[in-house]
Design a protein around this motif. Structure first.
Motif: not given
Length: 252
Positions: A70-87
């Protein structure tokens, strides 16, 4: 006879057991913790992601963990959706602005062609069937969408470096890898091509000087303090025999 509190020994889990990530939940955002190298790799992976070219562009982060990308995508204009098994990891990802989905990377509950970018960082070597994850990643991509990933090669050298040596370093959790799951680079390229993605790969490694300096600072109790502060850089290398990175566009 004095009765005191009974200490509970740490549980011993099989290699690559997902429950390790709950046990290590407090390590995700420590720049000098057990997942330090994942921060370095996240920065390198994000460098392959161009700025979004349309409104509401979506980046799906498979195996997102605590959202280190997430910190490295800041300002690139994407909605960041994360998928993982670990709550426990997803709760931290959400705190860093990621829209989280608790799910399996082999059966992602998102529609076909929804993603402008799919990232799969340090994931394929941890799943029982990496081909199914590749199929899902390519299914999620819209035509022209970008796949970015990094993983460990299925070689004797990778097993030596990542497991026999790497897991004896103070910064790498023991048993975090099962070398039987490492991913042959040529097979990965072939599998991506089956799903319409021409994957280009290159070898990568942490900078030697930066890593040694980082280890010395850590041993002396001088942590870098921030995720990006004085962290080793991931550099390209000619050999894909250990750690490699891939990117490719979906056609058709």
């Amino acid at each position: 006879m004095r009765n005191g509190p009974v200490s509970t020994p740490p549980r011993v889990l099989p290699p690559n057991d997902p429950r390790q990530y709950d046990d290590l939940a407090g390590e995700w955002w420590r720049p000098d913790g057990a997942f330090a190298m994942l921060h370095w790799l996240a920065r390198s992976r994000a460098a392959l992601v161009p700025p979004a070219t349309r409104p509401d562009a979506l980046l799906v982060d498979l195996g997102c963990g605590a959202g280190l990308l997430a910190p490295h995508l800041a300002g690139k204009g994407y909605r960041h959706v994360g998928v993982d098994l670990t709550r426990s990891a997803l709760a931290q990802a959400a705190a860093h602005g990621v829209t989280v989905v608790n799910g399996d990377a082999t059966a992602v509950p998102l529609v076909d062609g929804c993603a402008d970018v799919v990232a799969a960082g340090e994931l394929l070597e941890h799943v029982p069937d990496w081909r199914r994850v590749v199929a899902e990643a390519c299914r999620l991509l819209r035509p022209g969408g970008l796949l970015v990933l990094d993983t460990l090669n299925d070689t004797a050298l990778a097993r030596l470096v990542a497991v026999r040596i790497g897991e004896r370093l103070p910064t790498v959790p023991r048993g975090i890898h099962d070398p039987r799951l490492f991913v042959d680079a040529r097979e990965l390229v072939t599998e991506c091509a089956r799903h319409g993605v021409h994957l280009r790969i290159r070898g990568i490694r942490p900078s030697l000087r930066g890593t040694l300096a980082w280890l010395v600072r850590r041993a002396r109790g001088r942590p870098s303090g921030t995720v990006d502060g004085r962290q080793p850089r991931i550099k390209p290398t000619r050999s894909v025999a250990v750690l490699y990175q891939g990117h490719g566009v979906r056609h058709g």
